[in-house]
Scaffold this motif. Sequence first.
Motif, PDB file in Angstrom:
ATOM      1  N   GLN A  31       0.833  -1.199   0.000  1.00  0.00           N
ATOM      2  CA  GLN A  31       0.000   0.000   0.000  1.00  0.00           C
ATOM      3  C   GLN A  31       0.871   1.254   0.000  1.00  0.00           C
ATOM      4  OE1 GLN A  31      -3.267   0.177  -0.410  1.00  0.00           O
ATOM      5  NE2 GLN A  31      -3.214   2.406  -0.347  1.00  0.00           N
ATOM      6  N   TYR A  34       1.884   3.014  -3.264  1.00  0.00           N
ATOM      7  CA  TYR A  34       0.970   3.919  -3.966  1.00  0.00           C
ATOM      8  C   TYR A  34       1.288   5.385  -3.675  1.00  0.00           C
ATOM      9  CZ  TYR A  34      -2.318   0.133  -5.228  1.00  0.00           C
ATOM     10  OH  TYR A  34      -2.904  -0.977  -5.762  1.00  0.00           O
ATOM     11  N   ASP A  68      -2.860  10.835  -4.214  1.00  0.00           N
ATOM     12  CA  ASP A  68      -3.797   9.815  -4.667  1.00  0.00           C
ATOM     13  C   ASP A  68      -5.171  10.026  -4.013  1.00  0.00           C
ATOM     14  OD1 ASP A  68      -5.221   7.568  -5.355  1.00  0.00           O
ATOM     15  OD2 ASP A  68      -3.668   6.137  -4.803  1.00  0.00           O
ATOM     16  N   ASN A  75      -4.618   6.730   3.468  1.00  0.00           N
ATOM     17  CA  ASN A  75      -3.161   6.800   3.348  1.00  0.00           C
ATOM     18  C   ASN A  75      -2.567   7.715   4.418  1.00  0.00           C
ATOM     19  OD1 ASN A  75      -2.712   4.982   1.298  1.00  0.00           O
ATOM     20  ND2 ASN A  75      -2.728   6.509  -0.337  1.00  0.00           N
ATOM     21  N   ARG A 125       3.798  -0.819  -7.506  1.00  0.00           N
ATOM     22  CA  ARG A 125       2.522  -0.131  -7.340  1.00  0.00           C
ATOM     23  C   ARG A 125       1.438  -0.789  -8.199  1.00  0.00           C
ATOM     24  NH1 ARG A 125       2.901   6.026  -8.697  1.00  0.00           N
ATOM     25  NH2 ARG A 125       4.016   5.993  -6.694  1.00  0.00           N
ATOM     26  N   ASP A 128      -3.426   2.947 -10.386  1.00  0.00           N
ATOM     27  CA  ASP A 128      -3.842   4.166  -9.707  1.00  0.00           C
ATOM     28  C   ASP A 128      -5.196   4.627 -10.246  1.00  0.00           C
ATOM     29  OD1 ASP A 128      -3.297   5.276 -12.172  1.00  0.00           O
ATOM     30  OD2 ASP A 128      -1.506   6.359 -11.527  1.00  0.00           O
TER      31      ASP A 128
END
Length: 361
Positions: A31, A34, A68, A75, A125, A128
């Motif tokens: 995670q 990202y 993101d 996040n 990654r 997205d």
Amino acid sequence: MGNVIDYLIQYGDQAFAERAFCDVDVLILAQLSYFDFGSAVPTIAQHKKSVTLEEIDRTADLSAVFADKWYGENNRKLWNALLAGRRFRTMRCNYYRERMEEEQEAQFGAVTFFPEGCEPVVAFRGTDDSVVGWKEDFRLAFRKPLASQEMSSVYLNQVGCKLPGAFMVCGHSKGGNLAAYAATWAETGVQRRITDIYSLDGPGFLPEVFEGDSYEQIRSRVHRILPYSSLVGMLLQNYEQYEVGIGILQHDAFTWQIEDGKFVKAVDIEAKQKRMNEALNQWIFTLPEEERQLFVETLFQVIDQTGVTTLTEFSEHWKENLKSCLKSLKSLDPETRKRIRRIIKILLEIYGNTLRGEKEK
């Protein structure tokens, strides 16, 4: 039960010498890949010293790190939980790479983590929020290799040559596919030092990828972990066994359930979802490659007409964008419309046959 953030609240102050590195830690690093570390973590070409999470927090533009929109709020919570404990606070990061190639229709990201006292972890990654990234995912159904798969192979060989000993590879979603692909085609000296390869709800491959013995060299080291209602991780060909965890929104890593520091496990993929996955895969492999390509290219040609570049943009004005898509479908030439209708009809027939077969058992 909790998620990765609750796990860090409970165990984040335990160093790896006190609590061994585990599958949940792998999901956390997947995670973390990202995050946009472009202004904070050195690239391979820069030949700079790696930086810790603490240093990134002090010196980086965090608004860019959390750019993101998909996982933005979670996040930030994850980041705060990582910094609050000894487990990850001083973990070093290096070799950041990110590429968005609209002409090649490729989206790629990777970073290498150095947890204290553990093997380094190369994290790829996943997809997205970009339309480019999702179009590339759909192209898994007919293109081999993808541009991002080629990038993953180059990245792993470059980083692998810089790592002196054993290391792991991981990724969530498309990142899991890239981890397995890069490890499969890694140079021999790099490949033999990979101890574990984690594909966390990552899609599979077209069968041609498994031709020859390249994949067999790493097969025993591949770990697939899927949520209970997995769709993405069951797509295309997968030869490895898998473990099933429980999630609420399934593909979203923040919904994967954790108890006593371990994933809560289910016996198998949900039966209804499994039927749908089987139908989708049968549909993909039934269609000639040309028709798979036609379907994907037409789908994204229609989406491109809306002018959006991310799925967030599409969803923010979904009614208007959906109308635009339907209008674009009507404007397709008659032959293309006919072929697209036939392709969709085949999917519906396969799924219907799957449901009937299940009822007859």
